[in-house]
Motif scaffolding. Structure first.
Motif, mmCIF file in Angstrom:
data_model
loop_
_atom_site.group_PDB
_atom_site.id
_atom_site.type_symbol
_atom_site.label_atom_id
_atom_site.label_comp_id
_atom_site.label_asym_id
_atom_site.label_seq_id
_atom_site.Cartn_x
_atom_site.Cartn_y
_atom_site.Cartn_z
ATOM 1 N N GLY A 120 72.893 9.484 -30.488
ATOM 2 C CA GLY A 120 72.484 8.418 -29.602
ATOM 3 C C GLY A 120 71.718 8.899 -28.397
ATOM 4 N N PHE A 121 71.077 7.944 -27.745
ATOM 5 C CA PHE A 121 70.132 8.259 -26.687
ATOM 6 C C PHE A 121 70.833 8.677 -25.400
ATOM 7 N N ASN A 128 59.520 7.717 -34.711
ATOM 8 C CA ASN A 128 59.611 9.139 -34.944
ATOM 9 C C ASN A 128 61.060 9.434 -35.334
ATOM 10 N N THR A 129 61.269 9.989 -36.510
ATOM 11 C CA THR A 129 62.634 10.083 -37.055
ATOM 12 C C THR A 129 63.530 11.013 -36.262
ATOM 13 N N ALA A 130 62.961 11.834 -35.418
ATOM 14 C CA ALA A 130 63.815 12.713 -34.614
ATOM 15 C C ALA A 130 64.311 11.994 -33.365
ATOM 16 N N PHE A 131 63.955 10.737 -33.213
ATOM 17 C CA PHE A 131 64.345 10.015 -32.000
ATOM 18 C C PHE A 131 65.862 9.909 -31.921
ATOM 19 N N PRO A 132 66.458 10.354 -30.833
ATOM 20 C CA PRO A 132 67.911 10.374 -30.765
ATOM 21 C C PRO A 132 68.491 9.041 -30.345
ATOM 22 N N GLY A 165 67.586 8.311 -37.350
ATOM 23 C CA GLY A 165 66.861 9.243 -38.205
ATOM 24 C C GLY A 165 67.685 9.751 -39.382
ATOM 25 N N GLU A 166 69.024 9.575 -39.316
ATOM 26 C CA GLU A 166 69.874 10.084 -40.404
ATOM 27 C C GLU A 166 70.062 9.060 -41.514
ATOM 28 N N LEU A 167 69.562 7.843 -41.294
ATOM 29 C CA LEU A 167 69.736 6.809 -42.322
ATOM 30 C C LEU A 167 68.592 6.889 -43.324
#
Lengths: 282, 290, 258
Positions: free
Chosen positions: A222-223, C93-97, C144-146
């Motif tokens: 998470g962010f 962007n798939t690395a987006f947390p 990004g993990e889905l």
């Protein structure tokens, strides 16, 4: 009290370092996810031009000679930030080319200003690579003011910044006034770069913004967690980097960034060995 | 000092002749290699490699050997490192570049501060072409000949793999090898430019003339000649300003080329924004008349 | 056709769009009724996405107008009535947390307003939206993990969380495997039936979509056909071949690259 903190100049450096270690990664999270690390780099080079301009003007005018060059650096940096944000909007296609050119023009100008001011000395060296002995009390207060402004901005604009970083289009659709928020964000980034410069130096400021984030987004869920972890990594490396810099007598920018690199490597290995793989499949 | 006096000085002083010769060669090879760098979208990579040679330079300096060797080794190692990190982890390519280059640069700075000699550091960072030695001039010339030779020899292959990597693959071209060779060439160009423009500004010398040429033409062959020409013009005028006003040569050369870029950006006949604005206004007027 | 303004969700009026000299859309005129489920089809490069962006006010057409719920799009303010799911591949962007929950909660930010925070009732809405797409058990996973299909459901949930009356989906199944995209279409059909929502689905795949939608529009720079699904199926396939320039895909196949 640590012996380290006996001297006033070390207290100054320590306080500034702690504040910068918080500020740079917080903004860095938004910068990294928006993939704008290059812009941070460009801004730091423009900041140097401002500082150099101040050194040059100081030769002729006592007003500038007395002023802390950090203010002129901030003015240049904020101006550059607004210019780049406008440029990015109007000429999307040329962004990738125009920014490195602006960046090198910035540093070219600063070198010229500096050589005209006969300032090729340790002063400049400190601005380039950071130094813990050059931080003045007035710098501490300036950075503190920036800290307050930035934290208020991020706290109240969190939602908006989050949406705009994730997907600008969606942000516009949900009725967010994206233009002025993005310009304000760039201006704030410029302030933070100017603030971090004394400690990490112009040439490595962008590393303090991006490396902690690169490490944290590998681990964070998470962010919000990514923000907290980035700040944690930033603080650890700033503090240990400053200690190393003091005891080994090295440029603080270099040691801080090397600490960040160590943390990044650890996070990569951590991820490799705990190995939480992708849950779904494509 | 007028241009005339500059020429007089040029005939008089050997160091100025060497400086002019070296910077012209650097202008040419940076212009040529820069075209491939920006067309392959590797502007960031150029920045990374140029910064990453710093530790190599510092170490060779400590060991007392010519910095050419150290710089080439660290430059190539960085290129390989970036490739490895971005292919073997989820870290994006641009991120990998940022990480490698800042860490290498930080190592370089730490080594240099350990040596306690900041005067040389400034020359490495910002260039001092007026202090070029004979041996540096020969190294630059050698690299220049090698780079031009490679580009001439492998022009077709470079052209194909730059414009369409997938097609190049289907022709059986070893894209990966081309990439790493280009990286090696990039490192050598950086080393050649060290004396003239300095590490911090090499990237400007690579990107700016090529970007300017890119705004002026659509054909690669024309672009290469134009870019080399712009590189030479920037070098000569930059050197003139540097010599006349006693300024760091890297900075003046880069500012001249940035000025040329700005000219092209605003006034290029096909891409310039002044013309575009004019054209779109004309279009609108025509539409209104209809 | 019922011309009563109340029953029209989207009205596009003689809209033209060009990038430089390239014409993308030419004199497009269409009305989309409230409560319909429209499939907007056309080959690649036919201007579908541009039309959608004009409808949403993200692009400004050189000529013509768009009206949303009777209001000109540049004056339109009720953006929470409209949900939009963009083409997945280029929009994030798939690395987006960010966790799935955080992504869905973004859909509420426009409603919540500046300088305010999410309340407990807002969080309940996020859970509800996650449940409606059957993704509540993944709420705390990073987006990004889905898988591609799961990510797409999360984006739908984000669009649904503000209870929109109109939902626009731009090529939602690109890069999603056939199985997930089938269940995805079924889910859309259910959403349409239960909530009486207006749906616009953009796709370049004619085959599958006709099983689910109520109306079809064909676009290739101009509108070539607009009517209900039955009329569409009755219109001869030669027409379609002429329109596509080659034989029409009747079978669905996977367009994913991964």
């Amino acid at each position: 009290m640590l012996p380290f903190l006996k001297y006033e100049f070390l207290q100054n450096a320590f306080l500034t370092g702690i504040m910068v270690g918080l500020l740079a990664p917080v903004l860095g999270v938004f910068i990294v996810v928006r993939r704008q690390a290059l812009i941070a780099d460009a801004l730091s080079h423009i900041t140097l031009a401002g500082i150099a301009a101040n050194l040059l003007l100081g030769k002729w005018s006592s007003f500038f000679a007395a002023a802390n060059p950090i203010y002129m650096g901030m003015a240049f940096s904020v101006g550059g930030a607004i210019f780049i944000e406008q440029l990015r909007k109007v000429y999307k296609h040329y962004e990738e080319l125009a920014i490195p050119i602006i960046m090198s023009a910035g540093i070219g100008l600063s070198v010229i200003f500096i050589s005209m001011a006969d300032g090729f000395n340790t002063d400049l060296f400190n601005y380039l690579f950071g130094s813990i002995i050059a931080v003045k009390r007035s710098d501490v207060w300036t950075v503190f003011a920036i800290l307050v402004v930035v934290l208020l901005f991020v706290f109240f604009m969190y939602k908006e910044l989050f949406v705009l970083s994730f997907d600008e289009e969606q942000g516009k659709l949900s009725g967010i006034r994206s233009n002025w928020i993005l310009v304000a964000f760039m201006a704030i980034t410029a302030l933070v770069i100017a603030a971090s410069m004394k400690i990490v130096g112009i040439l490595l400021v962008s590393a303090l913004m991006t490396l902690p984030v690169a490490a944290s987004i590998r681990i964070a869920k998470g962010f919000k967690q990514a923000i907290w972890l980035s700040v944690l990594f930033g603080e650890i490396s700033v503090i240990s980097g400053m200690f190393l810099s003091y005891y080994l007598d090295l440029a603080s920018g270099g040691t801080i960034v090397l600490c960040l690199v160590v943390i990044l490597c650890l996070s990569i290995f951590y991820k490799k060995f705990t190995g939480s793989r992708k849950v779904g499949h494509l | 000092m007028s241009i005339f006096e500059f020429f007089q000085a040029l005939f008089q002083y050997e160091f100025l002749q060497k400086a002019l010769f070296t910077s012209v060669v650097v202008g040419i090879i940076c212009g040529i290699v820069g075209c491939f760098i920006i067309l392959r979208g590797m502007a960031l990579m150029g920045d990374a490699i140029s910064h990453a040679v710093l530790p190599g330079v510092a170490i060779s300096y400590m060991l007392g050997i010519n910095f050419f060797f150290g710089a080439v080794i660290t430059g190539v190692l960085t290129a390989i490192g970036i490739g490895y990190v971005s292919q073997n982890s989820r870290i994006k390519h641009d991120m990998a570049i940022g990480i490698m280059f800042t860490s290498m640069f930080a190592v370089g700075i730490v080594i240099i501060t350990m040596m306690k000699s900041s005067a040389d550091l400034y020359h490495i960072l910002f260039g001092n072409v007026l202090a070029v030695r004979m041996s540096d001039m020969w190294i630059t010339l050698g690299i220049g000949v090698l780079v031009i030779g490679l580009v001439v020899l492998f022009y077709k292959e470079l052209l194909v793999s730059t414009f369409d990597p997938t097609m190049a693959q289907s022709y059986g071209l070893p894209n990966k090898w081309i990439h790493y060779c280009l990286m090696a060439v990039l490192t050598m160009v950086t080393v050649a430019s060290l004396q003239t423009v300095g590490i911090v500004l090499v990237v400007a010398m690579l990107i700016t003339p090529a970007a300017t040429a890119y705004l002026l033409t659509n054909r690669l062959s024309v672009m290469i000649y134009l870019s080399a020409l712009i590189g030479v013009i920037s070098s000569v005028f930059g050197l003139y300003f540097s010599f006349t006003y006693n300024l760091a040569s890297g900075a003046t050369i880069v500012l001249v080329s940035a000025f040329l870029f700005a000219l092209a950006f605003f006034f290029s006949p096909s891409q310039g924004i002044v013309w575009k604005a004019h054209k779109s206004r004309k279009n609108r007027l025509e539409l209104l008349e209809k | 056709m019922n011309n009563n303004i109340e029953s029209i969700a989207i009205r596009v009026d003689d809209l033209s769009f060009h990038y430089g000299d390239k014409n993308v859309l030419q004199h497009v005129t269409m009305e989309i009724k409230k409560g319909s489920f429209l499939g907007l089809v056309g080959p690649n490069g036919s201007g579908k996405s541009t039309l959608i962006k004009c409808i949403l006010g993200l692009q400004k057409p050189q000529e013509g107008n768009v009206y949303l719920f009777g209001e000109k799009v540049n004056k339109f303010n009720d953006w929470d009535k409209v949900g939009y799911v963009s083409q997945k591949a280029n929009s994030f962007n798939t690395a987006f947390p960010a966790t799935a929950f955080e992504v869905v909660s973004m859909g509420l930010f426009g409603k919540v307003g500046l300088f305010r925070f999410l309340k407990a009732s807002d969080k309940n809405k996020v859970w509800e939206a996650l449940r409606s797409v059957n993704m509540d058990q993944y709420a705390h996973q990073n987006i990004g993990e889905l898988s591609g299909g799961q990510q797409q459901r999360i984006f739908i949930a984000r669009a649904l969380v503000s209870d929109p009356e109109l939902l626009i989906l731009d090529e939602p199944t690109v890069g999603v495997d056939t199985e997930s995209s089938d269940s995805f279409y079924k889910m859309l059909k259910e959403l349409h039936r239960e909530n009486n929502m207006t749906l616009v689905l953009v796709t370049h795949d004619v085959g599958v979509m006709t099983n689910y939608v109520t109306d079809v529009a064909c676009l290739n720079k101009q509108i070539h056909f607009h009517g209900n699904t039955k009329e569409f199926e009755e219109s001869s396939s030669e027409n379609m071949s002429a329109f596509y320039g080659h034989h029409v895909h009747v079978l669905h196949h996977d367009h994913g690259h991964e």
